[in-house]
Motif scaffolding. Sequence first.
Motif, short mmCIF file in Angstrom:
data_model
loop_
_atom_site.label_atom_id
_atom_site.label_comp_id
_atom_site.label_asym_id
_atom_site.label_seq_id
_atom_site.Cartn_x
_atom_site.Cartn_y
_atom_site.Cartn_z
N ARG A 1 0.84 -1.20 0.00
CA ARG A 1 0.00 0.00 0.00
C ARG A 1 0.88 1.26 0.00
O ARG A 1 1.72 1.44 0.88
CB ARG A 1 -0.91 -0.01 1.23
N TYR A 2 0.68 2.09 -1.02
CA TYR A 2 1.38 3.38 -1.13
C TYR A 2 0.39 4.51 -0.92
O TYR A 2 -0.68 4.54 -1.53
CB TYR A 2 2.00 3.54 -2.51
N ASP A 3 0.77 5.47 -0.09
CA ASP A 3 -0.03 6.69 0.03
C ASP A 3 0.04 7.50 -1.25
O ASP A 3 -0.96 8.03 -1.74
CB ASP A 3 0.47 7.51 1.22
N LYS A 4 1.28 7.58 -1.83
CA LYS A 4 1.48 8.19 -3.14
C LYS A 4 2.56 7.38 -3.85
O LYS A 4 3.73 7.43 -3.46
CB LYS A 4 1.91 9.65 -3.02
N HIS A 5 2.16 6.66 -4.90
CA HIS A 5 3.11 5.79 -5.60
C HIS A 5 3.94 6.61 -6.58
O HIS A 5 3.39 7.26 -7.48
CB HIS A 5 2.36 4.70 -6.36
N PRO A 6 5.27 6.62 -6.45
CA PRO A 6 6.11 7.48 -7.31
C PRO A 6 6.10 7.10 -8.78
O PRO A 6 6.45 7.93 -9.63
CB PRO A 6 7.52 7.29 -6.71
N LEU A 7 5.72 5.87 -9.12
CA LEU A 7 5.68 5.45 -10.53
C LEU A 7 4.27 5.45 -11.09
O LEU A 7 4.07 5.06 -12.24
CB LEU A 7 6.31 4.07 -10.68
N GLN A 8 3.29 5.86 -10.29
CA GLN A 8 1.90 5.87 -10.75
C GLN A 8 1.25 7.22 -10.45
O GLN A 8 0.22 7.31 -9.79
CB GLN A 8 1.11 4.72 -10.12
N ASN A 9 1.92 8.29 -10.93
CA ASN A 9 1.41 9.66 -10.83
C ASN A 9 1.09 10.06 -9.40
O ASN A 9 0.14 10.83 -9.16
CB ASN A 9 0.16 9.83 -11.71
N ASN A 10 1.85 9.54 -8.46
CA ASN A 10 1.66 9.84 -7.04
C ASN A 10 0.25 9.52 -6.54
O ASN A 10 -0.25 10.16 -5.60
CB ASN A 10 2.00 11.32 -6.75
N GLU A 11 -0.38 8.52 -7.16
CA GLU A 11 -1.71 8.11 -6.73
C GLU A 11 -1.63 7.15 -5.54
O GLU A 11 -0.63 6.45 -5.34
CB GLU A 11 -2.45 7.44 -7.88
N LYS A 12 -2.69 7.10 -4.76
CA LYS A 12 -2.79 6.14 -3.66
C LYS A 12 -3.10 4.77 -4.26
O LYS A 12 -4.05 4.61 -5.04
CB LYS A 12 -3.90 6.55 -2.70
N THR A 13 -2.31 3.76 -3.92
CA THR A 13 -2.47 2.44 -4.51
C THR A 13 -2.51 1.36 -3.43
O THR A 13 -1.96 1.51 -2.34
CB THR A 13 -1.32 2.11 -5.48
#
Length: 436
Positions: free
Chosen positions: A131-143
């Motif tokens: 779980r990423y709060d802001k994924h650096p490789l996905q437009n800083n989206e929550k994933t």
Amino acid sequence: MKKSMVSALTTAIVVGAASTAFAANNPFTDVPADHWAYDAVSQLTADGVIEGYGDDTFKGNRNITRYEMAQMVAKAMAKNTSGADKALIDKLAAEFSAELNNLGVRVSNLERNADKVQWHGMMRYDYGSVRYDKHPLQNNEKTKNNENTVTLRLEPTAEVNDHWKVKGRLDSYLEMSKDAPTYGCNGNVVLKRLWAEGKYGNTMVRFGKMPVTIDMDIMFDTQFSGAQVQFGNKLKTTINAGRFNLASGNQYYAYGRRQAADAGDSDDAASYQAIGFTGWLGKLNAGLGYHHLSSNDFHYMLGYDKNGKEDQMNTLTAKGTYHFDKNIALQGNYGQNFSADAYNKSGSIVLGYKEFENFDTTNAGQWGMALAYRHVGQNVGPTPTYTLDAGTKGWEISCLANIMPHTYIWLKGVTGKTLIGNHDYKELFGRIEWQF
């Protein structure tokens, strides 16, 4: 090989079972009627497989030589057996082929090689939630990414001669939530490793596709194609040379590969050379390694090179595990890629109880646990062992437990931050593995 006459009976009883259901009279004075081997001794004597000594004694507790055991096997081979009985005798004949040849008993090549191919393997179920709060490789989206994966692994070993063996590894993967294959295996069993291995004294030579061996935890928990030489006793040296497939790298390497492919400049099979040293100094097990890779894909990796021209990786690693006693150890790892401009350092420190060399999966009841802090720069290790994603830092707690013989569970929890942007990162991981 030496064993007592009584224990040797466990391999020879099959002959008595094959000949008749009733035991004959026991001719030996030192085998009483209430002895566990009484019936077997009587029957094998009647069948002419064992003879005892001239003083009417059996002397079942003394050690026997390989030659004496071969005599028993030769007499067993002369009997008309089939099925499981014959299979056991064939295995004994393969083991004692040299002694049997000296006795004038011919053992065919097929019999000699009957037990030279062994198979081991495992089946495992893995659950992972990243779980990423802001994924650096996905437009800083929550994933949030969950996986339920089943793995089947088969590992054959074939003996060629006294010095050489051929080894391999076959894997198949299934994503259970999709009821579909994963990791690009297309539902098939994939040949992951295959190599020939020769041992001469303290020197080991390998050719083929084999484990990297050097820095397996912080750098390369995977395989490469080429040649490897290991030599030394107290200080062991390992040298690797060949090709390394960057397709097996972490998500940042996957990103670099995609950018290289879009630019028509992809070079996934990197040229690879490495050297590593490991040895013991008292209670400290230490290692030092150097890895060099060359590939156009490095041009395009995030934060790797400001000018987009660097096609090299030059990484130095150091590792040490200090054993306070047989169960408790403190381990430290460090790695740095001197060719990358950013995110070029990795390190970890782990305090473990039976989490290192001493966890034994053979018996039920074994358990271990560890607390770790890790910083995993994405431009250092292409395929680290850690479940902690590359490009993150944080705390990890894990535990291992053997719930049944050859069956263990492994649980991990991670909380940390991304190296890019310092955003929240969490991970849960669970595994159950059955070994055979």
